[in-house]
Design an enzyme around this catalytic site. Structure first.
Site, short mmCIF file in Angstrom:
data_model
loop_
_atom_site.label_atom_id
_atom_site.label_comp_id
_atom_site.label_asym_id
_atom_site.label_seq_id
_atom_site.Cartn_x
_atom_site.Cartn_y
_atom_site.Cartn_z
N GLU A 198 0.95 -1.19 0.08
CA GLU A 198 0.05 0.08 0.07
C GLU A 198 0.83 1.29 -0.03
O GLU A 198 0.36 2.42 0.11
CB GLU A 198 -1.02 0.07 1.16
CG GLU A 198 -0.30 -0.04 2.52
CD GLU A 198 -0.44 1.31 3.13
OE1 GLU A 198 0.71 1.87 3.34
OE2 GLU A 198 -1.48 1.62 3.62
N CYS A 206 -3.48 -4.57 3.59
CA CYS A 206 -2.48 -5.54 4.19
C CYS A 206 -2.36 -6.93 3.68
O CYS A 206 -1.66 -7.55 4.32
CB CYS A 206 -2.70 -5.55 5.82
SG CYS A 206 -2.44 -3.92 6.59
N HIS A 264 -3.24 -12.27 10.58
CA HIS A 264 -2.61 -10.75 10.24
C HIS A 264 -2.45 -10.17 11.74
O HIS A 264 -3.28 -10.61 12.49
CB HIS A 264 -3.65 -10.15 9.23
CG HIS A 264 -3.25 -8.71 9.00
ND1 HIS A 264 -2.03 -8.12 8.79
CD2 HIS A 264 -3.96 -7.54 9.33
CE1 HIS A 264 -1.92 -6.97 8.80
NE2 HIS A 264 -3.02 -6.41 9.12
#
Lengths: 386, 346, 133
Positions: free
Chosen positions: B80, B112, B235
C-alpha cells in the site's frame, strides 16, 4: 620551436563580485595585462581562455567569442579551453604552443570564472562535473568528498594528521594576508581550522577553498622580441600536461596525483632542473590535502612527509621552498578557470621582484601546478627570468 | 498443486520505541503497550522504500531456492506504499534480481493482504503450468498519521515467496480460500499522505469477521481441526487482535507465538503475514502443518494450509528473519520524522 | 543528473546488478563496464561479468555537505570499495556512521534509493554497500 615569454600580467581581485559579471571580470583582467605589457591591443593575433563551466554557472557558452567581442578584439581568434579546475593552465599551454610553433606572435591568455550568480548547492553540483558524473557524483560523491577519500588514505598510509592538513590552510592565510588580490586577506589559527564545520570527514570548512569570482590574464610573446615589450620578461621553460582516470576509484593509489608527478618529472627532465632549483611554487590547494600531496608529487618532499614538512614551516618564508605566496586557492580564492592563470601571474610577480609584502628572496626559478578534478588532468609550468 | 520453494524476510535496521512516540504526544506508553502489544516498530532508512526492501527479501528467497532468477515467469509486489502511484514496483524488483525480461509482472494493492493475494495468483499460474516459478512479495513502508493510534504500529518490512511445483517445495500449500466483502474499515484516497480508518469499526465487522470466516471455510473445506496444525499465523495489526481471535477459535496461545512478530517490529502491512510466516518457517520441522489467515482492509482474508517438507533444510542458505529483528538501532522521534520524510522541505 | 531519464536507464544493469566487464587477456575486472582494457587496449578480450557484490573498504569519508538531490541523506558514509575481484568503485555505505566503520572492513552490496527528484520526478535506484558483521 621558439622559446616563449610572458610580457604582461594582470588580474582582478578575487572574491565576491556582486556588481561584476563574467564579461566585466575578464575584460578588467585583460586590460590590466595589456597595460602591463604596454600594448594597445592591435598587436594581439590570438587568445586562449580557460573557463570551466560558464554554461552551467551563468548559462553562457561560446566564451571565446564573447571575450573577443567585449575586449574589442574582433576579428582576433579567441578559443575557450576546458580542463575543469586546470582550465587556466591549459589555456596558457595552448598559448605557449601557438607562439612556439610560430603560428601566432602575440597571444593573450585569460582565465575566468563567475561563480556567485548561483547558490552553493548548485555550484557544488556543477563543480562535481569535474569528476565522474555517472560513477561518482550520482552515487553521492562531492569534491570535498573525493579529496577526503584521498586524505583518509594518506592518513592511513603515512600517519598524516588533521593538524598537518590544517597547517597548510593556516600558512596560506598568512601568505594571503599580504596579497591585495586575495579573497581572504586575514590570518587564521589552527583552532579556527580544526573547529570549523565538518564538510567531508576529515576535511572541514577551513580545509576547503572558497567559491570565488575572478579573472586573470597574461600576454605571451616569442623570447626574441619579448624585451621590446617588457623590461622584465619571464621565460616559460616548460609546459607539461598529463592525464589520469576520470574517477578517483580507478587509480592504483589515492595518496597522490600521479598525473602531476608525471607532468613535473617531464618538466624537470626537459630543463635539467629539479625541485631543489625551485624557490617558489604556486600549487593547487583546492583542499589542504591537495597541497600536501602536491609538494610530494612535485618532489619537494618525500612521499608521506608533506604534512609534517608543512606543519614544521618548511613551505613558508625561510623554509625549503615557499609554497603559495598568493595565499593559494584557500586564501586567494578559487575562481576555477582563473586559478591556473593567476598562478602564472603570481610567479611572474615573484620573478620580477614585484610581489610586495610577500616577495621571496633570490628567486631564480618558479613553478606552477594546476590540477583538474580529483587529478584526471594536471599541468605543470616552469618559469625563470630572462 | 504448488508450494513455497524459497522465502525471504527483511526488516530495516532502525526501530522506534512506543515510549518515544508516546512521549511526543503526552500519552501513557504503558497503556499503549499493553493495549496494542507493540513495544517498538521498525523504521526504514531514508533511502529505503517498498521496492528496495522487496529486493532484499527476494534475493534471500532466491538464495534458499537455488534457482536461476531468469526462470521466474511471474512477479507480483503487493504494497500500500508503492514508491510510484503510476509505474510498477515489480519491474524495479525484477530488474534488480535479474529476472528480466521474459516474465509477467504487476503491482498489487489490497491494504495489508496484497502479499498473500500475490501468493494465490502465483499458485494459479504454477498450478496451471503457465509459469515454472512465480515470485510473490509483500512489502510496505506504512505511514501512520502523527498522533494517530496507527503511528505506534505502522512499520516497514518485506516478505518474498517463491512459488513452484510441489516436489521442489520446502512447504507445500495444501489449499487456500478467501473471504471478501466491501467493508470500508481503512482507506487512503489518492494524494492523501496518511490513511484514514474507522476506529473500532476495524475490529468486529472487519478484522475478526474476515479472518475468522476465511479460516473457518478452509478448515471446513479440508475437514481439519485446530489440532491438525502446529502453527497459526494471523494478520497482526497489533498483538491484541490475533491473540483474541486465537482465544475465540480455541487455539492454544503457544501455536500463535512464533507467527506473531508485531511486538518487535510493528505492523508491516502487506509484509505482516509474510513476515510472520517466515518466522515460523525459520523454526518449523519437516511434517509440521502451518495455518494462515491474512487480512486486508476493504476487506478480505486469504487462508492457507501448509505442510513443511524435508526441503526446509534449504533455509540454512540465507539469513533468518531473527537476524534482521536482532540487528537494530533505536532512533529518536526527530530522526524517525526525518527518515519517514515527515519533515517539511525534504 | 536531474530530468535525464535515459542517462540513468542505460546504466541499470550496472547500477542494479553490478554488471561490469572482465578482460580475458590480462584477467582485469572492470566496474563500471569498460569496452577497452586499460592494460591490453586492442589486444584485450572483454566479456561481461557480474560482480559478487562482496568487497572491502579501501577509503571512506562522511559527507556532511551534500550535493543537490542528496540533501535529505546527510550525514552519509561514502567510500571507495574494493570489490573482491579487484575493481574499485565509489559508493555509499548504508546504516552506519563513521565511528562504526574503518578501512579494511568487509562490505556487501545492497539495493537502495540513490536519488529522489522532487515529488513529481523520478526515483533513481542503485547499489550501495552495507557493513558485514
Amino acid at each position: 620551436m621558439r622559446q616563449v615569454a610572458i610580457i604582461g600580467v594582470g588580474m582582478t581581485r578575487f572574491g565576491e563580485h556582486w556588481d561584476k559579471g563574467f564579461r566585466d571580470l575578464v575584460t578588467e583582467a585583460g586590460l590590466n595585462a595589456l597595460k602591463d605589457a604596454g600594448l594597445s591591443g592591435n598587436e594581439i593575433s590570438a587568445g586562449y581562455v580557460g573557463t570551466m563551466a560558464p554554461g552551467s554557472l551563468i548559462g553562457q557558452e561560446h566564451a571565446g567569442a564573447l571575450i573577443a567581442d567585449y575586449m574589442g578584439l574582433n576579428p582576433v581568434p579567441i578559443t575557450r579551453v576546458e580542463g575543469a579546475c586546470a582550465s587556466g593552465a591549459l589555456a596558457l599551454r595552448q598559448g605557449i604552443m601557438a607562439v612556439a610553433s610560430g603560428i601566432h606572435d602575440i597571444v593573450v591568455i585569460g582565465g575566468v570564472e563567475k561563480m556567485n550568480d548561483l547558490g552553493t548547492a548548485a555550484v557544488s553540483r556543477i563543480l562535481g562535473g569535474a569528476g565522474d558524473q555517472e560513477w561518482e557524483l550520482f552515487l553521492g560523491a562531492t569534491f570535498p568528498g573525493l579529496y577526503a577519500l584521498m586524505a583518509k588514505r594518506h592518513m592511513h598510509e603515512y600517519g598524516t594528521t588533521e593538524e598537518m592538513l590544517a597547517s597548510a590552510a593556516v600558512k596560506n592565510h598568512k601568505h594571503g594576508a599580504k596579497n591585495p588580490y586575495a579573497q581572504f586577506q586575514k590570518e587564521i589559527t589552527m583552532e579556527t581550522v580544526l573547529n570549523s564545520k565538518m564538510v567531508a570527514d576529515p576535511l572541514k570548512m577551513f580545509d576547503c577553498s572558497p567559491i570565488t569570482d575572478g579573472a586573470a590574464a597574461l600576454v605571451l610573446a616569442p623570447v626574441e622580441t619579448a624585451e621590446s615589450y617588457s623590461k622584465k620578461p619571464i621565460e616559460l621553460l616548460a609546459t607539461d600536461q598529463a592525464t589520469d582516470t576520470l574517477a578517483l576509484h580507478d587509480r592504483s593509489s589515492l595518496t597522490g596525483i600521479k598525473a602531476a608527478e608525471i607532468a613535473s618529472k617531464a618538466a624537470y627532465k626537459k630543463t635539467g632542473l629539479g625541485p631543489k632549483d625551485i624557490q617558489v611554487a604556486e600549487v593547487h590547494d583546492c583542499f589542504t590535502i591537495a597541497e600536501i600531496m602536491a609538494i610530494e608529487d612535485l618532489g619537494f618532499f618525500k612521499k608521506g612527509e608533506g604534512g609534517k614538512a608543512t606543519l614544521e614551516g618548511r613551505t613558508t618564508f625561510g623554509g625549503d621552498v615557499v609554497i603559495n605566496t598568493s595565499g593559494g586557492l584557500k586564501a586567494a580564492g578559487h575562481p576555477v578557470g582563473a586559478t591556473g592563470v593567476k598562478q602564472a601571474v603570481e610567479i611572474t610577480w615573484q620573478l620580477r621582484g614585484e610581489a610586495e609584502g610577500r616577495q621571496v628572496k633570490d628567486v631564480e626559478v618558479g613553478l606552477t601546478h594546476n590540477v583538474g578534478g580529483s587529478g584526471a588532468t594536471a599541468v605543470v609550468h616552469l618559469y625563470r627570468r630572462l | 498443486m504448488a508450494g513455497i520453494i524459497g522465502y525471504g524476510a527483511y526488516v530495516p535496521k532502525y526501530r522506534i520505541k512506543t515510549e518515544e512516540i508516546a512521549e511526543v504526544w503526552g500519552e501513557d506508553a504503558e497503556r499503549i503497550k499493553s493495549g496494542l502489544g507493540i513495544n517498538e516498530k521498525s523504521v526504514p532508512a531514508i533511502d529505503e522504500d517498498s521496492a528496495t526492501m522487496a529486493v532484499v527479501a527476494a534475493k534471500i528467497a532466491l538464495k534458499r531456492a537455488e534457482i536461476d532468477p531468469k526462470k521466474i515467469g511471474a512477479l507480483y509486489v503487493g504494497s500500500e506504499s508503492h514508491p510510484y502511484a503510476v509505474k510498477p514496483t515489480a519491474t524495479i524488483v525484477a530488474e534488480a534480481i535479474d529476472a528480466v525480461p521474459d516474465l509477467t509482472a504487476a503491482d498489487l494493492e489490497f491494504a495489508c493482504k496484497a502479499g498473500t493475494a500475490g501468493i494465490q495468483i502465483c499458485m494459479g499460474l504454477v498450478g496451471s503450468s503457465m509459469v515454472e516459478y512465480g515470485m510473490a512479495i509483500g512489502s510496505d513502508t506504512a505511514q501512520g498519521r502523527p498522533a494517530d493510534a496507527l503511528e505506534y504500529s505502522a512499520a516497514a518490512g518485506a516478505g518474498a515467496y517463491l512459488i513452484g511445483k510441489d516436489e521442489e517445495s520446502l512447504a507445500i500449500i495444501e489449499d487456500t480460500c478467501s473471504f471478501t466483502t466491501d467493508t470500508p474499515d481503512f482507506w487512503r484516497r489518492p494524494k492523501a499522505d496518511f490513511p484514514s480508518h474507522g476506529g473500532r469499526f476495524t475490529g468486529e465487522p472487519a478484522y475478526f469477521r474476515h479472518v475468522r470466516s476465511a479460516a473457518d471455510a478452509l478448515l471446513k473445506k479440508l475437514n481439519r481441526t485446530i489440532e491438525d496444525y502446529d502453527y497459526f499465523v494471523f494478520h497482526q495489526p497489533n498483538a491484541k487482535f490475533p491473540k483474541t481471535l486465537a482465544k475465540r477459535m480455541g487455539i492454544p496461545q503457544e501455536k500463535i507465538t512464533d507467527g506473531l512478530v508485531v511486538p518487535y517490529i510493528g505492523n508491516a502491512y502487506s509484509a505482516a503475514v509474510p513476515l510472520g510466516l517466515a518466522n515460523v518457517l525459520d523454526k518449523a520441522k519437516e511434517g509440521e502443518r502451518i495455518f494462515i489467515s491474512s487480512f486486508g482492509s476493504g476487506a478480505g482474508s486469504d487462508a492457507f494450509s501448509l505442510k513443511v517438507t524435508e526441503n526446509i533444510r534449504k533455509r540454512e542458505n540465507a539469513e533468518n528473519l531473527s537476524y534482521f529483528i536482532d540487528n537494530k538501532e533505536y532512533v529518536s522521534y526527530a530522526v524517525y520524522a526525518k527518515y519517514r520524510r515527515k519533515l517539511k522541505g525534504l | 543528473m536531474k530530468g535525464s531519464i535515459a542517462l540513468h536507464w542505460r546504466r541499470i544493469p550496472e547500477r542494479y546488478r553490478l554488471e561490469g566487464t572482465h578482460c580475458e587477456t590480462c584477467d582485469s575486472y572492470y566496474f563500471p563496464a569498460r569496452r577497452i582494457c586499460r592494460k591490453c587496449r586492442r589486444k584485450g578480450r572483454i566479456v561481461p561479468y557480474k560482480f559478487s557484490g562482496k568487497g572491502r573498504i579501501y577509503s571512506l569519508t562522511e559527507i556532511h555537505s551534500a550535493p543537490e538531490g542528496l540533501e535529505d541523506q546527510i550525514p552519509y558514509v561514502l567510500a571507495v570499495v574494493e570489490l573482491e575481484e579487484g575493481a574499485r568503485c565509489t559508493a555509499q555505505i548504508v546504516d552506519v556512521r563513521k565511528k562504526d566503520i574503518k578501512i579494511g572492513d568487509g562490505v556487501e552490496m545492497v539495493f537502495r534509493v540513490v536519488q529522489r527528484e522532487d515529488p513529481e520526478g523520478l526515483i533513481s535506484y542503485g547499489f550501495k554497500f552495507r557493513k558485514l558483521h
